[in-house]
Scaffold this motif. Structure first.
Motif, PDB file in Angstrom:
ATOM      1  N   ASP A  77       0.839  -1.196   0.000  1.00  0.00           N
ATOM      2  CA  ASP A  77       0.000   0.000   0.000  1.00  0.00           C
ATOM      3  C   ASP A  77       0.873   1.244   0.000  1.00  0.00           C
ATOM      4  OD1 ASP A  77       0.224   1.075   2.987  1.00  0.00           O
ATOM      5  OD2 ASP A  77       0.166  -1.115   3.021  1.00  0.00           O
ATOM      6  N   HIS A  78       0.227   2.413  -0.065  1.00  0.00           N
ATOM      7  CA  HIS A  78       0.942   3.679  -0.141  1.00  0.00           C
ATOM      8  C   HIS A  78       0.985   4.423   1.192  1.00  0.00           C
ATOM      9  CE1 HIS A  78       0.311   2.887  -4.385  1.00  0.00           C
ATOM     10  NE2 HIS A  78       1.058   3.914  -4.696  1.00  0.00           N
ATOM     11  N   PHE A  79       0.584   3.786   2.277  1.00  0.00           N
ATOM     12  CA  PHE A  79       0.435   4.511   3.536  1.00  0.00           C
ATOM     13  C   PHE A  79       1.366   4.035   4.653  1.00  0.00           C
ATOM     14  CE2 PHE A  79      -3.734   4.720   1.377  1.00  0.00           C
ATOM     15  CZ  PHE A  79      -3.777   6.092   1.161  1.00  0.00           C
ATOM     16  N   ARG A  80       1.662   2.771   4.712  1.00  0.00           N
ATOM     17  CA  ARG A  80       2.529   2.269   5.775  1.00  0.00           C
ATOM     18  C   ARG A  80       4.002   2.540   5.437  1.00  0.00           C
ATOM     19  NH1 ARG A  80       2.364  -3.456   5.921  1.00  0.00           N
ATOM     20  NH2 ARG A  80       1.781  -3.272   3.723  1.00  0.00           N
ATOM     21  N   PRO A  81       4.764   3.105   6.353  1.00  0.00           N
ATOM     22  CA  PRO A  81       6.197   3.286   6.098  1.00  0.00           C
ATOM     23  C   PRO A  81       6.905   1.960   5.829  1.00  0.00           C
ATOM     24  CG  PRO A  81       5.511   4.602   7.973  1.00  0.00           C
ATOM     25  CD  PRO A  81       4.345   3.716   7.626  1.00  0.00           C
ATOM     26  N   SER A  82       6.351   0.861   6.343  1.00  0.00           N
ATOM     27  CA  SER A  82       6.967  -0.449   6.162  1.00  0.00           C
ATOM     28  C   SER A  82       6.495  -1.156   4.891  1.00  0.00           C
ATOM     29  CB  SER A  82       6.659  -1.343   7.368  1.00  0.00           C
ATOM     30  OG  SER A  82       5.241  -1.519   7.501  1.00  0.00           O
ATOM     31  N   SER A  83       5.617  -0.519   4.118  1.00  0.00           N
ATOM     32  CA  SER A  83       5.121  -1.137   2.892  1.00  0.00           C
ATOM     33  C   SER A  83       6.279  -1.473   1.959  1.00  0.00           C
ATOM     34  CB  SER A  83       4.148  -0.200   2.180  1.00  0.00           C
ATOM     35  OG  SER A  83       3.788  -0.707   0.910  1.00  0.00           O
ATOM     36  N   SER A  91      11.033   5.947   4.189  1.00  0.00           N
ATOM     37  CA  SER A  91       9.950   5.612   5.123  1.00  0.00           C
ATOM     38  C   SER A  91       9.456   6.840   5.882  1.00  0.00           C
ATOM     39  CB  SER A  91      10.404   4.525   6.106  1.00  0.00           C
ATOM     40  OG  SER A  91      11.522   4.962   6.856  1.00  0.00           O
ATOM     41  N   ALA A  92      10.358   7.771   6.212  1.00  0.00           N
ATOM     42  CA  ALA A  92       9.937   8.980   6.925  1.00  0.00           C
ATOM     43  C   ALA A  92       9.022   9.836   6.055  1.00  0.00           C
ATOM     44  CB  ALA A  92      11.164   9.783   7.353  1.00  0.00           C
ATOM     45  N   LYS A  93       9.297   9.888   4.762  1.00  0.00           N
ATOM     46  CA  LYS A  93       8.454  10.649   3.844  1.00  0.00           C
ATOM     47  C   LYS A  93       7.076   9.999   3.707  1.00  0.00           C
ATOM     48  CE  LYS A  93      12.261  12.512   1.082  1.00  0.00           C
ATOM     49  NZ  LYS A  93      12.876  12.595  -0.270  1.00  0.00           N
ATOM     50  N   ILE A  94       7.036   8.664   3.721  1.00  0.00           N
ATOM     51  CA  ILE A  94       5.756   7.962   3.642  1.00  0.00           C
ATOM     52  C   ILE A  94       4.939   8.246   4.898  1.00  0.00           C
ATOM     53  CG2 ILE A  94       4.623   5.733   3.360  1.00  0.00           C
ATOM     54  CD1 ILE A  94       6.265   6.768   0.938  1.00  0.00           C
ATOM     55  N   MET A  95       5.594   8.248   6.051  1.00  0.00           N
ATOM     56  CA  MET A  95       4.907   8.565   7.303  1.00  0.00           C
ATOM     57  C   MET A  95       4.344   9.977   7.261  1.00  0.00           C
ATOM     58  SD  MET A  95       3.852   7.816  10.309  1.00  0.00           S
ATOM     59  CE  MET A  95       4.714   6.338  10.864  1.00  0.00           C
TER      60      MET A  95
END
Length: 261
Positions: A77-83, A91-95
């Motif tokens: 998915d596009h929302f979890r930093p761990s995706s 990952s920080a940008k995804i968060m």
């Protein structure tokens, strides 16, 4: 072009087992009939498709960002930093993106309570749905057609993937949307090229590729092409080798009755 979105599902994943309907989409198609199922396809794509894709629940790829296959039941998915869609370094940008998305939804809820849901619908939701419609329609029609091959990992190369698209005419919307649908082959090959030279690039690409049978263009008006694709592009047999879309319309009914009956 290596299969991040609009990745087709196999007949088995959609409930076809040895050519027989055992459930899932194949059973839904049988219950609805050809035309109604095509309408269902259009609705699910242009209304539900984008949020479902972002949540990793529809049309996402089979590979993680490092090129390994996803595990059984695993989603990207596009929302979890761990995706596994994204490398760990962002990952920080995804968060941050997820936090701002949730904050935006909260703001829309507050505005709806303060000014009314109809007001927010007219000023935000309706324009969003119109943009969503075109985003998904272009992406769907650019990469889906009975003539567009789907390459498995044993056959895929960058050039094959880049050429696995199709240019179409979109009428007056070509002007409003900067011809992103009628010059998409050029975009696949030269994605950093400014859009305002896409016509010239497309003409040159067509002159080079068409004699070799490698330039794909369909003159069918986009709305007719959409309906045809909704009727004919449902699944592929496998995700290995070279595959072309197949249609549930051509699969015998589980009841043993002919559609004409």
């Amino acid at each position: 072009t290596d299969g991040e979105s609009h990745v087709p599902s196999t007949g088995k994943e959609y409930g076809l087992v040895d050519g027989k309907r055992e459930g899932n989409y194949s059973a839904i198609h049988e219950a609805m009939g050809d035309g109604a199922f095509a309408g269902f396809q259009v609705f699910t794509h242009v209304v539900l498709g984008w949020p479902l894709y972002l949540m990793g629940l529809a049309s996402t790829g089979r590979l993680a960002n490092d090129g390994t296959f996803l595990g059984e039941g695993e989603i990207i998915d596009h929302f979890r930093p761990s995706s596994k869609m994204f490398p760990a370094k962002i990952s920080a940008k995804i968060m941050l993106s997820t936090i701002t998305t949730v904050a935006t939804l909260g703001l829309l809820l507050k505005l709806s309570m303060d000014h009314g849901f109809l007001t927010v619908f007219l000023w935000y939701t309706a324009p969003y749905m119109w943009s969503n419609f075109w985003l998904v329609t272009y992406t769907w029609l650019q990469h889906t057609d009975p003539s567009v091959p789907q390459y498995g990992p044993d056959e895929w190369t960058w050039v094959k993937g880049a050429l696995s698209t199709i240019d179409r005419p979109y009428g007056i919307f070509c002007f409003f949307h900067h011809k992103i649908g009628s010059t998409h082959v050029a975009h696949h090959l030269f994605h950093e090229m400014p859009f305002y030279r896409a016509d010239e690039a497309t003409a040159a690409i067509k002159a080079f590729l068409e004699p070799k049978g490698l330039y794909n263009y369909d003159p069918t008006p986009w709305y007719k092409a959409m309906w045809r694709i909704a009727n004919t592009c449902h699944y592929v047999d496998d995700f290995n080798g070279i595959q072309y879309f197949k249609s549930f319309n051509d699969v015998p009914l589980s009841t043993g009755k002919n559609k004409a009956e």
